[in-house]
Design a protein around this motif. Structure first.
Motif, mmCIF file in Angstrom:
data_model
loop_
_atom_site.group_PDB
_atom_site.id
_atom_site.type_symbol
_atom_site.label_atom_id
_atom_site.label_comp_id
_atom_site.label_asym_id
_atom_site.label_seq_id
_atom_site.Cartn_x
_atom_site.Cartn_y
_atom_site.Cartn_z
ATOM 1 N N VAL A 83 -79.194 9.804 10.695
ATOM 2 C CA VAL A 83 -80.448 9.161 11.113
ATOM 3 C C VAL A 83 -80.416 7.679 10.735
ATOM 4 O O VAL A 83 -79.759 7.278 9.773
ATOM 5 C CB VAL A 83 -81.670 9.850 10.461
ATOM 6 C CG1 VAL A 83 -81.819 11.262 10.963
ATOM 7 C CG2 VAL A 83 -81.557 9.831 8.938
ATOM 8 N N SER A 84 -81.126 6.873 11.495
ATOM 9 C CA SER A 84 -81.126 5.421 11.267
ATOM 10 C C SER A 84 -81.946 5.031 10.048
ATOM 11 O O SER A 84 -81.702 4.008 9.421
ATOM 12 C CB SER A 84 -81.673 4.697 12.505
ATOM 13 O OG SER A 84 -82.989 5.177 12.808
ATOM 14 N N ASP A 85 -82.928 5.839 9.691
ATOM 15 C CA ASP A 85 -83.820 5.530 8.571
ATOM 16 C C ASP A 85 -83.899 6.742 7.650
ATOM 17 O O ASP A 85 -84.180 7.856 8.101
ATOM 18 C CB ASP A 85 -85.214 5.174 9.112
ATOM 19 C CG ASP A 85 -86.143 4.651 8.019
ATOM 20 O OD1 ASP A 85 -85.800 4.771 6.817
ATOM 21 O OD2 ASP A 85 -87.218 4.127 8.365
ATOM 22 N N LYS A 115 -73.156 10.123 1.912
ATOM 23 C CA LYS A 115 -74.057 10.299 3.053
ATOM 24 C C LYS A 115 -73.805 11.584 3.828
ATOM 25 O O LYS A 115 -74.703 12.080 4.517
ATOM 26 C CB LYS A 115 -73.928 9.092 3.993
ATOM 27 C CG LYS A 115 -74.512 7.807 3.413
ATOM 28 C CD LYS A 115 -74.462 6.685 4.432
ATOM 29 C CE LYS A 115 -75.111 5.416 3.876
ATOM 30 N NZ LYS A 115 -75.092 4.296 4.861
#
Length: 586
Positions: A258-260, A287
């Motif tokens: 996910v980007s955020d 991550k």
């Protein structure tokens, strides 16, 4: 929730549970367990060689294997305590099992049929038969199992008595570790003086019987304090949660990240029982594990209630696993120090047995009591650290505990290197005196050199332990997820276990590969004067130097546990990494 119950009782005018008043009951159990295990283990090399008639290297390996096993079982005890039994009941049941083992061991020392007959002059000593060894090993196994429930839980149970969300009690936690180790050290000091003296000059029956009686009394005292304890409810198997995160991350390994990070799954209600002192917040390392917290369309329908934890986990649960993985390299650095430390109960003790130990014409120090110098220096260093070192360093660093636990560990590693380096030179000195007096071929003759030449290595080991071991324990407790505090304490004992097994491996390899064609050996079974023990000490010294470099590298790049703390007085939420400001002080 346990915290809510405690506050409710306080509002009703009743005394809140926990606090300093519980310490005597908790420490009594730990003190007596240490009195029993150290009183036997310190002098066990003498028991195995003189009473059971084991060869030297076999006895040394039996001792380190027993120490390793006794330090490995805490992982099982921690799992039971954190998963379903709770710390109080785990300690209680484990203490009873330990008591049975001590009674069995005492009985084998009293009854002549349970050990080999005494050696006759000039005759080869008869070794213990299979049945006698079986009783010995079963007794040791019971004590090892008992230790497995006591060791990880007592320290965590004691720290539980102080509420980390209460600012007045928060500073008491790190002081607790100092005084926990101090009380443990006092009991060990009694063990290596009074108990060892009884074993050597009164008999092994009383020498093991006294600790057995003390252990029985400690169980009664510990149970008696039950109404005063602050008992934290077990929150389910921590190992199951860790596996769930791994499985969920693997199932979603092909999903894009996910980007955020704010889009990752959070569920305060689900994590409530495992985040009483605050939730862990997202970190950027590892991550690939974050994929366990990515919410897919399949997960979305269930994510608002209770999700399938084998597919979807909260950020807090993912960070629990990350915290443990980050702790691993620094945890492992403690192994080699314990390898160096355990030599005091094997080869250093054998050195002492060959030296002049007389204080007066009629009294000599038992060889097994030489570790009194280690314990005395450790206790003195703990008092110095708490009363002098911390206040002085606090002025320079602005840190409440003086220096970070990482810095404390580094100091301990450095001092331990000096201890084993000096030990090698002391062995050379001992053999020079033996050669000068024509005693090289007389291993049972006393060499005219005072045993106090060994004091430097014993004392330095004590100072090193006061810095490194307590810092190691602080680090594990502080950085572990709060629902895994017993597991964190078990990791401390696992490092000791690994150190014992590492010692066994080193002794075995050195004994095998240093064997000469003429029968010479660095670590001979029958005559230490003909060996090269100094080379063995210097191998450990070299390993410790490499270990210190490795540790400093790991500490430099270590990321402290980030935690979200709710300020109950102001109703604010603070995000911070515990001890984060100390990273530059390593």
């Amino acid at each position: 929730m346990e915290d809510i119950n405690i506050q409710h009782k306080t509002h009703d005018g009743k005394r809140p549970k926990g606090g300093l008043i519980t310490m005597p009951f908790i420490f009594a159990n730990e003190v007596c367990e240490k009195l029993a295990v150290v009183g036997f283990q310190t002098n066990m090399i003498s028991y195995l060689t003189q009473q059971i008639h084991m060869p030297m290297t076999t006895a040394a390996n039996t001792l380190t294997n027993f120490g390793g096993t006794a330090s490995l079982t805490p992982l099982l005890g921690a799992f039971i305590a954190d998963s379903f039994a709770g710390r109080f009941w785990t300690i209680t049941v484990a203490s009873i099992i330990y008591q049975i083992g001590m009674v069995s061991l005492t009985t084998s020392a009293i009854l002549p049929n349970l050990r080999p007959p005494p050696c006759e002059n000039g005759q080869v000593c008869q070794e213990a038969n299979t049945g006698q060894l079986a009783i010995l090993y079963v007794s040791l196994l019971l004590t090892a199992i008992g230790s497995g429930g006591i060791r990880p839980c007592v320290v965590a149970f004691g720290a539980d008595q102080f509420d980390e969300t209460d600012e007045k009690q928060k500073t008491s936690t790190w002081k607790f570790f100092n005084w926990y180790y101090f009380c443990m050290g006092v009991s060990m000091l009694v063990a290596v003086t009074v108990i060892v003296y009884i074993q050597d000059y009164v008999g092994w029956g009383w020498g093991l019987g006294v600790p057995s009686i003390a252990m029985a009394l400690s169980i009664v005292a510990f149970v008696f304090g039950y109404p005063l304890y602050r008992n934290m409810d077990p929150s389910g198997s921590p190992f199951t949660r860790l596996v769930q995160v791994c499985v969920a991350a693997y199932k979603k390994r092909n999903l894009p990240m996910v980007s955020d990070a704010k889009l990752l799954y959070e569920n305060e209600e689900l994590d409530a029982s495992i985040s009483i002192a605050g939730r862990l917040i997202h970190t950027k390392q590892m991550k690939f594990l974050d994929k366990a917290a990515i919410v897919t369309e399949e997960d979305y329908a269930k994510s608002r209630s209770k999700p399938n934890l084998w597919r979807l986990n909260t950020v807090h649960r993912v960070e629990e696993l990350k915290s443990l993985l980050r702790m691993g390299p620094i945890w492992a650095s403690g192994i080699i120090l314990f390898t160096a430390y355990v030599q005091q109960n094997t080869f250093s003790l054998q050195q002492a047995k060959t030296m002049d130990r007389h204080l007066t014409k009629s009294f000599q120090i038992p060889a097994g009591s030489m570790s009194v110098f280690t314990l005395s220096s450790m206790l003195a260093t703990i008092v110095f650290y708490d009363r002098v070192f911390v206040p002085i360093m606090r002025r320079f660093t602005g840190v409440e505990r003086g220096v970070s636990f990482l810095t404390r560990m580094a100091i301990g590693f450095t001092i331990s290197i000096l201890a084993t380096l000096i030990a090698g030179f002391m062995e050379i000195k001992r053999k020079k005196v033996a050669f000068a007096h024509g005693l090289m071929d007389k291993p049972h003759e006393t060499i005219p050199i005072m045993v106090f030449w060994l004091m430097p290595q014993y004392c330095l080991h004590g100072v090193a332990e006061a810095f490194m071991s307590i810092g190691h324990l602080e680090f594990l407790y502080d950085q572990a997820p709060e629902s895994m505090r017993s597991t964190a304490a078990a990791l401390f004992w696992m490092a000791i276990s690994a150190g014992n097994y590492m010692s066994t491996l080193l002794v075995t390899l050195v004994h095998r590969f240093s064997q000469g064609a003429d029968g010479s050996n660095w670590l001979p079974d029958d005559n230490l004067n003909k060996g090269r023990l100094e080379y063995f000490y210097w191998i450990i010294t070299l390993l410790q130097v490499f270990n210190l470099v490795y540790y400093l590298f790991c500490a430099k790049f270590y990321t402290f546990k980030p935690i979200e703390v709710v300020n109950r007085d102001r109703g604010e939420v603070d995000h911070h990494g515990k001890e984060l400001e100390l990273g530059s002080h390593v």
